[in-house]
Design a protein around this motif. Structure first.
Motif, mmCIF file in Angstrom:
data_model
loop_
_atom_site.group_PDB
_atom_site.id
_atom_site.type_symbol
_atom_site.label_atom_id
_atom_site.label_comp_id
_atom_site.label_asym_id
_atom_site.label_seq_id
_atom_site.Cartn_x
_atom_site.Cartn_y
_atom_site.Cartn_z
ATOM 1 N N GLY A 158 51.461 57.639 48.342
ATOM 2 C CA GLY A 158 51.361 56.856 48.808
ATOM 3 C C GLY A 158 50.325 56.441 47.834
ATOM 4 O O GLY A 158 50.758 54.705 46.778
ATOM 5 N N TRP A 159 50.021 57.109 46.971
ATOM 6 C CA TRP A 159 49.302 56.441 46.113
ATOM 7 C C TRP A 159 50.088 55.986 44.898
ATOM 8 O O TRP A 159 49.803 54.691 44.307
ATOM 9 C CB TRP A 159 47.932 57.401 45.355
ATOM 10 N N LYS A 160 50.801 57.003 44.453
ATOM 11 C CA LYS A 160 51.397 56.963 43.305
ATOM 12 C C LYS A 160 52.397 55.574 43.552
ATOM 13 O O LYS A 160 52.447 54.841 43.032
ATOM 14 C CB LYS A 160 52.745 58.373 43.016
ATOM 15 N N GLU A 161 52.445 55.631 44.597
ATOM 16 C CA GLU A 161 53.638 54.284 44.364
ATOM 17 C C GLU A 161 53.149 53.229 44.883
ATOM 18 O O GLU A 161 53.454 51.754 44.806
ATOM 19 C CB GLU A 161 54.665 54.235 45.710
ATOM 20 N N LEU A 162 50.803 53.231 45.052
ATOM 21 C CA LEU A 162 50.583 51.514 44.997
ATOM 22 C C LEU A 162 49.976 51.504 43.383
ATOM 23 O O LEU A 162 50.646 50.156 43.410
ATOM 24 C CB LEU A 162 49.278 52.007 45.809
ATOM 25 N N VAL A 163 50.033 52.313 42.668
ATOM 26 C CA VAL A 163 50.055 52.275 41.262
ATOM 27 C C VAL A 163 51.464 51.597 41.013
ATOM 28 O O VAL A 163 50.828 50.789 39.527
ATOM 29 C CB VAL A 163 49.422 53.562 40.897
ATOM 30 N N ILE A 217 45.672 24.279 33.112
ATOM 31 C CA ILE A 217 45.033 25.130 34.167
ATOM 32 C C ILE A 217 44.163 26.065 33.902
ATOM 33 O O ILE A 217 45.155 27.150 33.963
ATOM 34 C CB ILE A 217 45.854 24.842 35.549
ATOM 35 N N PRO A 218 42.856 26.347 33.770
ATOM 36 C CA PRO A 218 42.588 28.130 34.212
ATOM 37 C C PRO A 218 42.287 28.223 34.203
ATOM 38 O O PRO A 218 42.113 27.666 35.788
ATOM 39 C CB PRO A 218 40.727 27.451 33.688
ATOM 40 N N VAL A 219 43.311 29.674 34.960
ATOM 41 C CA VAL A 219 43.508 30.296 35.935
ATOM 42 C C VAL A 219 42.867 31.545 35.760
ATOM 43 O O VAL A 219 42.472 32.568 35.197
ATOM 44 C CB VAL A 219 44.907 30.429 36.391
ATOM 45 N N THR A 220 42.408 32.792 36.602
ATOM 46 C CA THR A 220 41.958 33.829 37.122
ATOM 47 C C THR A 220 43.141 34.560 38.423
ATOM 48 O O THR A 220 42.643 34.201 39.041
ATOM 49 C CB THR A 220 40.543 34.188 37.090
ATOM 50 N N ALA A 221 43.255 35.251 37.471
ATOM 51 C CA ALA A 221 43.961 37.012 38.273
ATOM 52 C C ALA A 221 43.191 38.007 38.164
ATOM 53 O O ALA A 221 43.238 38.807 37.346
ATOM 54 C CB ALA A 221 45.433 35.882 38.108
ATOM 55 N N ALA A 222 43.479 38.629 38.882
ATOM 56 C CA ALA A 222 42.893 40.424 39.355
ATOM 57 C C ALA A 222 43.481 41.154 40.296
ATOM 58 O O ALA A 222 44.134 40.564 41.778
ATOM 59 C CB ALA A 222 41.067 39.846 40.132
ATOM 60 N N LEU A 223 44.071 42.344 40.119
ATOM 61 C CA LEU A 223 44.396 42.793 40.074
ATOM 62 C C LEU A 223 43.367 44.604 40.640
ATOM 63 O O LEU A 223 43.224 44.896 39.327
ATOM 64 C CB LEU A 223 45.839 43.945 40.053
ATOM 65 N N LEU A 224 43.086 44.889 42.144
ATOM 66 C CA LEU A 224 42.067 46.246 41.757
ATOM 67 C C LEU A 224 43.034 46.944 42.673
ATOM 68 O O LEU A 224 43.685 46.898 44.181
ATOM 69 C CB LEU A 224 41.395 45.912 42.260
ATOM 70 N N GLY A 225 43.098 48.245 42.264
ATOM 71 C CA GLY A 225 43.466 49.920 43.206
ATOM 72 C C GLY A 225 42.848 50.720 43.186
ATOM 73 O O GLY A 225 42.428 51.338 41.406
ATOM 74 N N PHE A 226 42.110 51.820 44.053
ATOM 75 C CA PHE A 226 41.097 52.710 43.777
ATOM 76 C C PHE A 226 40.887 53.315 45.049
ATOM 77 O O PHE A 226 41.097 52.968 46.328
ATOM 78 C CB PHE A 226 39.666 52.133 42.951
ATOM 79 N N GLU A 227 40.747 54.934 44.967
ATOM 80 C CA GLU A 227 39.956 55.416 45.699
ATOM 81 C C GLU A 227 38.314 55.235 46.286
ATOM 82 O O GLU A 227 37.113 54.862 45.827
ATOM 83 C CB GLU A 227 40.470 56.938 45.050
#
Length: 214
Positions: free
Chosen positions: A162-167, A196-206
Motif C-alpha cells: 500500500g505504501w508503494k502504491e501511495l508513493v 491567478i497565484p496558486v499553491t498546490a501541495a502533496l504530502l505522504g509520510f509515515e
C-alpha cells in the motif's frame, strides 16, 4: 520525492523527542516572518529591498521598519529557513541578500545520497515554506475566496504494498500538476489573461505509532 525508510526508522527510535521544545514551524511565530519567508522563497531579497517595495507596512518610519525587518530576517536565517547569498556595498552600508531554502523536487539519487540530517533540514525548510504561503493566504482571505478550493487529508494504515502504491500515485499526481502549470504558463505568455497565484501541495509520510492504551 518522499522520505525513505532510513529517515523513518531514525525517527521511530523516539517518537516523542521531536514533540518537545520548538516545533519545526516555530520560526513562523510572527506574521512578518511569514511574509518574509513567502517572498524570499519566490526570489532573492534583502531587508532594504523588502522595505523599499512596501512589503512591511505599519511601521512609524522607514528606519524603524528596516530595523524590525532585519531582525526577522536574522531569525529566519538562524533557524535555517533562508540563507545569505551575497553582500552588496551600498553607499557605505552592506546590503545582505537572502534566498529561501525550500527546494521541492530532488531525484531519487540525490535524496538517497543525503544524510538523515540533510533530509531532516530539507523537510523542515520545505514545510516552513508551505506553511508561510498557507498562513499568508488565510490571513489575507484568499485561501477561502473560491468555493471550489481544495483541502483534504486522510490518515491510513497501510502495508508495504500500500505504501508503494501511495508513493506511485503521489508521483503521478505531481506530474499532472506540473503539466497543468506549464500549459498555463504557455497560455499566459500570449494571452494577457489575469494571473491567478496558486499553491498546490502533496504530502505522504509515515506517521508515529499510536500511543498505547492504558
Amino acid at each position: 520525492m518522499i522520505g525513505g525508510a532510513e529517515l523513518a526508522a531514525s525517527r521511530r527510535q523516539d517518537p516523542n523527542q521531536r514533540l518537545s521544545g520548538n516545533t519545526l514551524c516555530s520560526p513562523l511565530g510572527h506574521p512578518l516572518r511569514v511574509r518574509i519567508l513567502e517572498v524570499v522563497n519566490e526570489r532573492p531579497m534583502s531587508p532594504v529591498l523588502f522595505v523599499n517595495e512596501g512589503l512591511a507596512p505599519g511601521f512609524k518610519n522607514k528606519n524603524h521598519a528596516l530595523s524590525q525587518v532585519s531582525y526577522h530576517f536574522r531569525v529566519l536565517e538562524q533557524a535555517g529557513c533562508i540563507e545569505l547569498t551575497e553582500i552588496n556595498q551600498r553607499r557605505g552600508a552592506s546590503e545582505h541578500v537572502y534566498r529561501g531554502r525550500s527546494r521541492v523536487l530532488f531525484t531519487d539519487e540525490e535524496f538517497e545520497r543525503m544524510t538523515v540530517e540533510e533530509r531532516d533540514q530539507l523537510t523542515r525548510t520545505s514545510i516552513q515554506g508551505l506553511m508561510a504561503r498557507t498562513e499568508s493566504a488565510m490571513a489575507t482571505g484568499t485561501f477561502d475566496a473560491r468555493t471550489d478550493r481544495h483541502l483534504s487529508w486522510v490518515a491510513m494504515e497501510l502495508d508495504e504494498r500500500g505504501w508503494k502504491e501511495l508513493v506511485t500515485a503521489l508521483a503521478g499526481c505531481y506530474g499532472e500538476l506540473d503539466r497543468i502549470r506549464q500549459d498555463a504558463q504557455d497560455r499566459l505568455a500570449g494571452s494577457g489573461d489575469e494571473v491567478i497565484p496558486v499553491t498546490a501541495a502533496l504530502l505522504g509520510f509515515e506517521s508515529p505509532p499510536r500511543p498505547l492504551a492504558f
